[in-house]
Motif scaffolding. Structure first.
Motif, PDB file in Angstrom:
ATOM      1  N   HIS A 136       2.282   9.004  -5.846  1.00 28.36           N
ATOM      2  CA  HIS A 136       2.941   8.101  -6.796  1.00 28.36           C
ATOM      3  C   HIS A 136       4.273   7.620  -6.209  1.00 28.36           C
ATOM      4  O   HIS A 136       4.559   6.428  -6.196  1.00 28.36           O
ATOM      5  CB  HIS A 136       3.166   8.855  -8.102  1.00 28.36           C
ATOM      6  CG  HIS A 136       3.795   8.048  -9.180  1.00 28.36           C
ATOM      7  ND1 HIS A 136       3.090   7.105  -9.885  1.00 28.36           N
ATOM      8  CD2 HIS A 136       5.061   8.040  -9.671  1.00 28.36           C
ATOM      9  CE1 HIS A 136       3.903   6.551 -10.765  1.00 28.36           C
ATOM     10  NE2 HIS A 136       5.093   7.108 -10.661  1.00 28.36           N
ATOM     11  N   ALA A 137       5.061   8.564  -5.698  1.00 30.88           N
ATOM     12  CA  ALA A 137       6.383   8.192  -5.162  1.00 30.88           C
ATOM     13  C   ALA A 137       6.257   7.375  -3.886  1.00 30.88           C
ATOM     14  O   ALA A 137       6.983   6.403  -3.683  1.00 30.88           O
ATOM     15  CB  ALA A 137       7.199   9.458  -4.907  1.00 30.88           C
ATOM     16  N   VAL A 138       5.326   7.760  -3.024  1.00 26.25           N
ATOM     17  CA  VAL A 138       5.186   7.077  -1.735  1.00 26.25           C
ATOM     18  C   VAL A 138       4.728   5.632  -1.953  1.00 26.25           C
ATOM     19  O   VAL A 138       5.243   4.706  -1.323  1.00 26.25           O
ATOM     20  CB  VAL A 138       4.178   7.831  -0.836  1.00 26.25           C
ATOM     21  CG1 VAL A 138       3.852   7.021   0.403  1.00 26.25           C
ATOM     22  CG2 VAL A 138       4.735   9.186  -0.448  1.00 26.25           C
ATOM     23  N   THR A 139       3.783   5.424  -2.845  1.00 32.78           N
ATOM     24  CA  THR A 139       3.273   4.063  -3.042  1.00 32.78           C
ATOM     25  C   THR A 139       4.221   3.202  -3.857  1.00 32.78           C
ATOM     26  O   THR A 139       4.113   1.990  -3.855  1.00 32.78           O
ATOM     27  CB  THR A 139       1.910   4.083  -3.751  1.00 32.78           C
ATOM     28  OG1 THR A 139       2.014   4.863  -4.930  1.00 32.78           O
ATOM     29  CG2 THR A 139       0.835   4.650  -2.857  1.00 32.78           C
ATOM     30  N   ARG A 140       5.162   3.807  -4.537  1.00 34.99           N
ATOM     31  CA  ARG A 140       6.122   3.009  -5.310  1.00 34.99           C
ATOM     32  C   ARG A 140       7.283   2.506  -4.458  1.00 34.99           C
ATOM     33  O   ARG A 140       8.009   1.617  -4.869  1.00 34.99           O
ATOM     34  CB  ARG A 140       6.700   3.859  -6.458  1.00 34.99           C
ATOM     35  CG  ARG A 140       5.850   3.798  -7.698  1.00 34.99           C
ATOM     36  CD  ARG A 140       6.382   4.771  -8.696  1.00 34.99           C
ATOM     37  NE  ARG A 140       7.721   4.396  -9.121  1.00 34.99           N
ATOM     38  CZ  ARG A 140       7.991   3.759 -10.246  1.00 34.99           C
ATOM     39  NH1 ARG A 140       7.018   3.427 -11.048  1.00 34.99           N
ATOM     40  NH2 ARG A 140       9.225   3.468 -10.594  1.00 34.99           N
ATOM     41  N   ARG A 141       7.461   3.121  -3.293  1.00 36.30           N
ATOM     42  CA  ARG A 141       8.613   2.747  -2.477  1.00 36.30           C
ATOM     43  C   ARG A 141       8.444   1.337  -1.923  1.00 36.30           C
ATOM     44  O   ARG A 141       7.392   0.960  -1.420  1.00 36.30           O
ATOM     45  CB  ARG A 141       8.782   3.737  -1.327  1.00 36.30           C
ATOM     46  CG  ARG A 141       9.344   5.069  -1.768  1.00 36.30           C
ATOM     47  CD  ARG A 141      10.340   5.591  -0.753  1.00 36.30           C
ATOM     48  NE  ARG A 141       9.866   5.387   0.604  1.00 36.30           N
ATOM     49  CZ  ARG A 141       9.147   6.277   1.265  1.00 36.30           C
ATOM     50  NH1 ARG A 141       8.821   7.406   0.702  1.00 36.30           N
ATOM     51  NH2 ARG A 141       8.762   6.049   2.499  1.00 36.30           N
TER      52      ARG A 141
ATOM     53  N   PRO B 135      -1.970   0.371  -0.933  1.00 35.66           N
ATOM     54  CA  PRO B 135      -3.263  -0.078  -1.396  1.00 35.66           C
ATOM     55  C   PRO B 135      -3.098  -1.149  -2.472  1.00 35.66           C
ATOM     56  O   PRO B 135      -2.422  -0.942  -3.470  1.00 35.66           O
ATOM     57  CB  PRO B 135      -3.887   1.190  -1.973  1.00 35.66           C
ATOM     58  CG  PRO B 135      -3.166   2.304  -1.308  1.00 35.66           C
ATOM     59  CD  PRO B 135      -1.787   1.800  -1.054  1.00 35.66           C
ATOM     60  N   ALA B 136      -3.712  -2.310  -2.215  1.00 37.22           N
ATOM     61  CA  ALA B 136      -3.521  -3.451  -3.099  1.00 37.22           C
ATOM     62  C   ALA B 136      -4.305  -3.289  -4.395  1.00 37.22           C
ATOM     63  O   ALA B 136      -3.845  -3.674  -5.462  1.00 37.22           O
ATOM     64  CB  ALA B 136      -3.933  -4.735  -2.394  1.00 37.22           C
ATOM     65  N   GLU B 137      -5.488  -2.727  -4.288  1.00 33.77           N
ATOM     66  CA  GLU B 137      -6.353  -2.650  -5.451  1.00 33.77           C
ATOM     67  C   GLU B 137      -6.150  -1.311  -6.169  1.00 33.77           C
ATOM     68  O   GLU B 137      -6.016  -0.275  -5.524  1.00 33.77           O
ATOM     69  CB  GLU B 137      -7.813  -2.754  -5.010  1.00 33.77           C
ATOM     70  CG  GLU B 137      -8.148  -4.054  -4.310  1.00 33.77           C
ATOM     71  CD  GLU B 137      -7.997  -5.239  -5.253  1.00 33.77           C
ATOM     72  OE1 GLU B 137      -8.292  -5.067  -6.448  1.00 33.77           O
ATOM     73  OE2 GLU B 137      -7.559  -6.301  -4.784  1.00 33.77           O
ATOM     74  N   PRO B 138      -6.172  -1.312  -7.501  1.00 28.35           N
ATOM     75  CA  PRO B 138      -6.045  -0.035  -8.222  1.00 28.35           C
ATOM     76  C   PRO B 138      -7.098   0.973  -7.782  1.00 28.35           C
ATOM     77  O   PRO B 138      -6.826   2.165  -7.688  1.00 28.35           O
ATOM     78  CB  PRO B 138      -6.239  -0.442  -9.683  1.00 28.35           C
ATOM     79  CG  PRO B 138      -5.843  -1.875  -9.738  1.00 28.35           C
ATOM     80  CD  PRO B 138      -6.209  -2.450  -8.415  1.00 28.35           C
ATOM     81  N   ALA B 139      -8.313   0.480  -7.487  1.00 28.30           N
ATOM     82  CA  ALA B 139      -9.374   1.394  -7.077  1.00 28.30           C
ATOM     83  C   ALA B 139      -9.003   2.112  -5.787  1.00 28.30           C
ATOM     84  O   ALA B 139      -9.330   3.284  -5.585  1.00 28.30           O
ATOM     85  CB  ALA B 139     -10.677   0.638  -6.907  1.00 28.30           C
ATOM     86  N   GLU B 140      -8.296   1.391  -4.896  1.00 27.78           N
ATOM     87  CA  GLU B 140      -7.885   2.014  -3.634  1.00 27.78           C
ATOM     88  C   GLU B 140      -6.807   3.071  -3.889  1.00 27.78           C
ATOM     89  O   GLU B 140      -6.798   4.122  -3.254  1.00 27.78           O
ATOM     90  CB  GLU B 140      -7.391   0.948  -2.669  1.00 27.78           C
ATOM     91  CG  GLU B 140      -8.510   0.058  -2.161  1.00 27.78           C
ATOM     92  CD  GLU B 140      -8.008  -1.024  -1.225  1.00 27.78           C
ATOM     93  OE1 GLU B 140      -6.783  -1.169  -1.094  1.00 27.78           O
ATOM     94  OE2 GLU B 140      -8.857  -1.711  -0.646  1.00 27.78           O
ATOM     95  N   ARG B 141      -5.911   2.783  -4.805  1.00 30.91           N
ATOM     96  CA  ARG B 141      -4.913   3.791  -5.171  1.00 30.91           C
ATOM     97  C   ARG B 141      -5.607   5.047  -5.693  1.00 30.91           C
ATOM     98  O   ARG B 141      -5.221   6.160  -5.379  1.00 30.91           O
ATOM     99  CB  ARG B 141      -4.018   3.267  -6.293  1.00 30.91           C
ATOM    100  CG  ARG B 141      -2.818   2.509  -5.854  1.00 30.91           C
ATOM    101  CD  ARG B 141      -2.095   2.076  -7.113  1.00 30.91           C
ATOM    102  NE  ARG B 141      -1.188   0.991  -6.823  1.00 30.91           N
ATOM    103  CZ  ARG B 141       0.122   1.150  -6.759  1.00 30.91           C
ATOM    104  NH1 ARG B 141       0.654   2.318  -6.957  1.00 30.91           N
ATOM    105  NH2 ARG B 141       0.907   0.141  -6.484  1.00 30.91           N
TER     106      ARG B 141
END
Lengths: 578, 112
Positions: free
Chosen positions: A435-440, A448-454
């Motif tokens: 969560h923290a890494v992808t929010r930076r 990851p652009a797509e929610p499914a990839e997240r």
């Protein structure tokens, strides 16, 4: 009398074990101290029939002292019956033989008024005095002292509670978490022996009761480990060093030191959770009760309190998430997952009563219904908020019910200098870090652009070390094999299952290659790209997982140095893929 | 006694360790380092943006040796760390006044 007491404590038969062993040790010491009391009275010429008493505080007061614990003794007097010179003479006649015998002594001489004064000014002394016990002399004096200290403790609870919590927090920061340390301090670390004593002290305020049952067993278990450590080292120590772990494990009947550490972790988690719950309830008791929570009279009729609905059959009650009146745990297999997702979203802790009710939920069907998987994903997406929720659900046995494979990594220590958590806690921390890494902001172009990839990287984070089971050689390969059936049970799409397996199998590739291969060699980038099936999106997911994983290992595992190498490799792999 | 210090490419660490062990070295200190020499100021493109790499990740290796072995062992490090490309690093040798083994208190060459 006292001669040989030090050796006698160490040589005392350890069977029957546990609390009965410690009671027997206490009786041994009590007997010697009673003899000493009469001898000291005779030698000093002081009449000890009334107005003065010898007492034990702390662990010996609780009859919890181990074979090498120090003696924490207090001479209490009423301040009237004896002159200061007589009290001093008796004290000298008591303390010197104990020192001469080689026992560690922590001693004090106090009048009734001094007991109250010290307890009001010195927090550790106050907590110790709550457990004061008469050994010899005028029990009435001690009873008055104890009653006065307890009365002060209760009346000053509002003022003392923040002080107690601050000292508990500072101690946890200084000594770390007992559940996750490889060489823990059994007494001072969070979840250790002292935290259990603080829990009892909180209950003594009468603001709230404390949990019973599991926490009592956990406390006794930690004392058992401390006593085994004392027997092995023949020293007064609470630090379980690696060198002593095999002997302590053998003495307690564990197969190996890892089993010992796993057992300690379980007990520490129970103690820590009990402390947190007791603290929360004590704070609730000090708050002014909300009018909403009181039954009200409306036109002469008694109306139930109004509770805020947070989700389907889940309501807020006094700062906790509880089940609504229509909740049926036995008939609603998704209820625990829904409660967990709601707790994460609302930032409300689950009430202990609710957690006990959730244990009655039935097993989920296979594959899981899509709504159940979505609840779990909502929990995984909640960042750090999910950590205490996982903790309570795991202690309640729900996580291993959802994922039986979790049991093999549960409380499993990691004997690596960079890891600060057990395997299961590391997995949860990795998910929280995603969560923290992808929010930076700096990760925007590759996140990851797509929610499914997240979601793919969240699943991979949750299970990337599930293969760290006893005897596993290549844990990533074992993990890939174990995670397949889990993902099928979760009802995930075939492509997602494939991608998660790929990430679990190769979750170390970026970190290992970045630090061991020539990044200027185009073949290196090509090899990493091929590992990720030449898919830029998978490389981006792996980069996120790599950082989340390393940060969850500990502060030494993700340095600017390592980040630079990983970023350089990632850039070259993505450049290779065009 | 001498201290051999080498700042090398991270991916050359395993080769340097193996070469030193084969040459009879029994202990070394390894740490993460960052720096630059003649290759400073190169650029990378990552996440769609170009950025300047001014401090390049390296590994620092330190080995205490006897005077007579210093030249040979420094050569061992150089051979193992060499790729011929810019950025391979540096090796230097410095004099050491004394060494004391903490466990035993032994000093001088006995402590190596």
């Amino acid at each position: 009398m006292l001669r040989g007491l030090r050796q006698a404590r160490l040589a005392h038969p350890t069977s029957p074990a546990g609390a009965r062993y410690r009671s027997a040790l206490a009786a041994l010491v009590d007997g010697a101290l009673t003899d000493l009391w009469h001898d000291a009275a005779a030698r000093s010429g002081v009449d000890v029939g009334t107005g003065i008493a010898l007492s034990a505080v702390g662990s010996h007061g609780r009859r919890d002292a181990g074979p090498t614990s120090d003696l924490d003794l207090m001479l209490v007097h009423d301040g009237q019956t004896h002159t200061p010179e007589q009290v001093a003479a008796l004290a000298e006649a008591l303390w010197y033989p104990i020192w001469d015998s080689g026992l560690d002594l922590d001693h004090s001489v106090r009048s009734l008024a001094q007991c109250r004064h010290v307890a009001s000014a010195d927090l550790p002394a106050a907590v110790g005095l709550l457990d004061v016990r008469c050994l010899a002399g005028d029990a009435g004096v001690l009873h008055r002292a104890r009653s006065a200290v307890l009365a002060d403790w209760r009346s000053a609870a509002r003022r003392r509670l923040p002080e107690l919590l601050n000292s508990t927090r500072a101690r946890a920061e200084r000594h770390g978490e007992l559940a996750y340390l490889i060489e823990p301090d059994l007494k001072e670390a969070r979840g250790g022996i002292r935290d259990a004593v603080v829990t009892w002290a909180l209950a003594a305020t009468w603001l709230t009761d404390r949990p019973h049952g599991d926490v009592d067993a956990a406390y006794e278990h930690l004392l058992d480990v401390r006593d085994a450590l004392a027997s092995v080292t023949a020293r007064h120590t609470n630090r379980l060093l690696r060198v002593h772990q095999p002997d302590v494990a053998a003495r307690l009947g564990y197969g190996d030191p890892d089993e010992l550490l796993a057992g300690i972790a379980q007990s520490a988690r129970v103690v820590a959770y009990s402390l947190d719950t007791t603290v929360r309830h004590a704070k609730q008791a000090l708050r002014r009760p909300s009018l909403r929570l009181r039954p009200a009279l409306v036109r002469g009729r008694r109306m139930p309190p109004r509770l805020r609905t947070v989700a389907d059959n889940l309501v807020e009650h006094d700062g906790e998430l509880v089940l609504g009146i229509g909740a049926r745990p036995e008939a609603d297999p998704e209820l625990a997952l829904r409660a967990a997702a709601t707790a994460a979203r609302s930032r409300l802790p689950l009430s202990p009563v609710t957690v006990a009710s959730l244990q009655r939920t039935t097993s989920l069907p296979t594959p899981w219904p899509a709504t159940a998987t979505e609840h779990l994903l909502a929990l995984l997406r909640s960042g750090d908020a999910q950590i205490p929720i996982w903790e309570v659900l795991d202690l309640a046995g729900l996580v291993t019910r959802w994922f039986p494979e979790w049991a093999a990594v549960r409380n499993r220590p990691q004997r690596s200098p960079v890891h600060i958590y057990t395997v299961d806690r590391h997995l949860v921390q990795t998910v929280a870090n995603v969560h923290a890494v992808t929010r930076r902001g700096e990760l925007v172009s590759t996140e990851p652009a797509e929610p499914a990839e997240r979601d793919t990287v969240l699943w991979a984070a949750l299970f990337h070390d599930i293969g760290k089971v006893a005897g596993a050689g290549d844990h990533a390969a074992v993990g890939e094999r174990l995670v397949g059936p889990i993902l099928e049970r979760l009802g995930l799409a075939e492509q997602t299952r494939h991608d998660v397996r790929l990430l679990v199998r190769h979750h170390l590739v970026l970190a290992e290659t970045a630090t061991s291969a020539d990044l200027d060699d185009p073949a290196v980038a090509a090899r990493v790209a091929a590992t990720m099936e030449d898919r830029p999106a998978m490389v981006a997911l792996l980069r996120v997982l790599t950082e989340a994983d390393a940060r969850a290992a500990g502060p030494k595992a993700w340095t600017a140095w390592r980040a630079r190498l990983v970023d350089t490799l990632t850039a070259r792999v993505l450049a290779h893929l065009g | 006694m001498k201290l051999i210090t080498a700042v090398i490419q991270p991916h050359k660490l395993d080769e340097v360790k193996s070469a030193l062990e084969a040459a009879g070295v029994r202990g070394m200190t390894v740490s993460e380092a960052s720096g630059y020499g003649r290759q400073k100021g190169h650029t990378e493109v990552y996440r769609g943006a170009e950025y300047t790499v001014d401090l390049v990740p390296k590994v620092r290796v330190e080995v205490l040796v006897e005077d007579g072995d210093a030249t040979t062992l420094a050569g061992v490090v150089v051979s193992a760390a060499q790729s011929g490309k810019i950025g391979d690093g540096k090796v230097w040798v410095s004099p050491v006044e004394d060494v004391i083994r903490v466990r035993t208190g032994a000093s001088g060459p006995d402590a190596l």
